[in-house]
Motif scaffolding. Structure first.
Motif, mmCIF file in Angstrom:
data_model
loop_
_atom_site.group_PDB
_atom_site.id
_atom_site.type_symbol
_atom_site.label_atom_id
_atom_site.label_comp_id
_atom_site.label_asym_id
_atom_site.label_seq_id
_atom_site.Cartn_x
_atom_site.Cartn_y
_atom_site.Cartn_z
ATOM 1 N N ALA A 87 8.713 8.519 -4.704
ATOM 2 C CA ALA A 87 9.384 8.023 -5.904
ATOM 3 C C ALA A 87 8.387 7.891 -7.036
ATOM 4 C CB ALA A 87 10.066 6.678 -5.638
ATOM 5 N N SER A 147 13.705 7.180 -13.366
ATOM 6 C CA SER A 147 13.302 7.051 -11.968
ATOM 7 C C SER A 147 13.621 8.354 -11.254
ATOM 8 C CB SER A 147 14.043 5.893 -11.288
ATOM 9 O OG SER A 147 13.597 4.650 -11.761
ATOM 10 N N HIS A 160 15.071 3.372 -6.147
ATOM 11 C CA HIS A 160 13.658 3.301 -6.515
ATOM 12 C C HIS A 160 13.028 2.004 -5.995
ATOM 13 C CE1 HIS A 160 10.568 4.015 -10.016
ATOM 14 N NE2 HIS A 160 9.981 3.703 -8.878
#
Length: 372
Positions: free
Chosen positions: A54, A42, A13
């Motif tokens: 993301a 995440s 991430h």
């Protein structure tokens, strides 16, 4: 070609966000640690094994049932202007539904319109301009209107835009930003209005000293913050919230959060926190006392923060939320005038959007929140 959404590691991430230059401070893993009442995850979009998007998702449980509001504040971090939006959002909804979400709420980090500081200033005395949205914008960002149309066609619903004070129930829809990219510090100072430049000189002449603080200075910040909350009529967060922010954000990156304090004759008159992700810098929380305002500690602290942000390579200095109302009797107008004095631009985001995975629970949750 379809994308796959799945959980990713903290390291994946952070690496993805770092590779993009900047993302919201609410879309980095450490922000989940700031919100202990939410479960954080995440997630990433994978295309043939490559990470191409993301997000930080915060899950808020509903009392007595194992279902969640899934919230992506100022996210996700995806290419929002790509034409095939279902390719990105459909697998997102499917993943969150599998985690027990009854509603997905997100805040696309996409600006729709901008107004120069001069435009805002000229509109305030105009009786025909009651709100910022009533003013002809200086810039309409390409693609924003099409994005809004696509979201509606996909079944997403735009959230409330904040009622009379212009602030939404989630994140602010209207913000004030100063562009730093391609500008020298001298050019940025020249862009401040005359009152700001005069106040900075007054503070310097009066001997106001602005210093960076540390964790031990958070109680001093908090005392001013509580006074500010009482004066400006908002409910303050507890001291523990800011201590948690400091610990979590700085553990992820020592430069993620900074604290500044303005001293005069041995007393702290003003304090503020600054957050940084990549080249985007936010003035996050500000606090001040009503005492000795004549030495202009608020202008002094902002100028020090802006100077430091510029030195560290910031492309934008974000003063966060402003009111949408232009009513001079509104208690938030002073904040708007202060931020407009930087010579930057007011910006309107496309707002926060909900996708009701379970329509019955979505409606019930909305009623529950409206009665709180």
């Amino acid at each position: 070609m379809s994308l796959r959404v799945e959980r990713i590691t903290r390291e994946q991430h952070l690496a993805f966000v770092a590779g993009r230059g900047s993302a919201s401070h609410m879309q980095v893993p450490s922000w989940g640690e700031v919100k202990p009442d939410w479960r954080a995850e995440s997630i990433g979009w994978l295309d043939a094994g490559e990470l191409v998007g993301a997000a930080l998702v915060l899950y808020r449980p509903v009392p007595r049932i194992k279902r969640y509001l899934a919230y992506l504040p100022e996210g996700p971090v995806i290419p929002w202007h790509e034409g095939d939006l279902p390719r990105w959002l459909d697998p997102l909804v499917a993943h969150l539904k599998a985690q027990g979400a009854f509603t997905v709420r997100m805040g696309p980090p996409v600006i729709a319109r901008r107004w120069e500081a001069r435009t805002v200033k000229d509109a305030i005395p105009d009786p025909a301009a009651r709100r910022l949205r009533d003013i002809e914008p200086d810039v309409c960002e390409p693609g924003a209107a099409e994005l809004v149309d696509r979201l509606r066609r996909m079944g997403w619903r735009q959230g409330e835009d904040g009622g009379t004070d212009g602030f939404s129930a989630g994140q602010p829809r209207y913000v004030f930003q100063v562009q730093f990219a391609g500008r020298s510090l001298e050019e940025i100072r020249d862009g401040l209005n005359q009152q700001w430049r005069r106040n900075i000189k007054k503070a310097e002449k009066a001997g106001v000293k602005v210093v960076e603080g540390d964790h031990d200075d958070l109680p001093a910040f908090y005392e001013l913050y509580r006074e500010t909350a009482e004066r400006d009529r908002f409910i303050p967060r507890p001291l523990e919230y800011f201590q948690r922010m400091w610990t979590a954000l700085r553990a992820e990156d020592p430069g993620r959060m900074r604290l500044y304090l303005a001293h005069h004759d041995g007393e702290v008159l003003s304090a503020a926190t600054m957050l940084t992700v990549g080249t985007h810098v936010w003035y996050s929380y500000g606090a001040s006392t009503s005492r000795r305002r004549e030495v202009q500690p608020n202008n002094a602290i902002q100028w020090r923060m802006m100077s430091d942000a510029h030195e560290r390579g910031a492309s934008v200095y974000d003063l966060r939320g402003i009111t949408d109302t232009l009513d001079e009797s509104d208690h938030l107008m002073g904040l708007l005038r202060f931020k407009a004095g930087t010579g930057g631009r007011a910006a309107e985001y496309v707002g926060e959007w909900d996708y009701p995975v379970n329509r019955l629970l979505h409606k019930a949750f909305g009623l529950y929140m409206s009665r709180r």
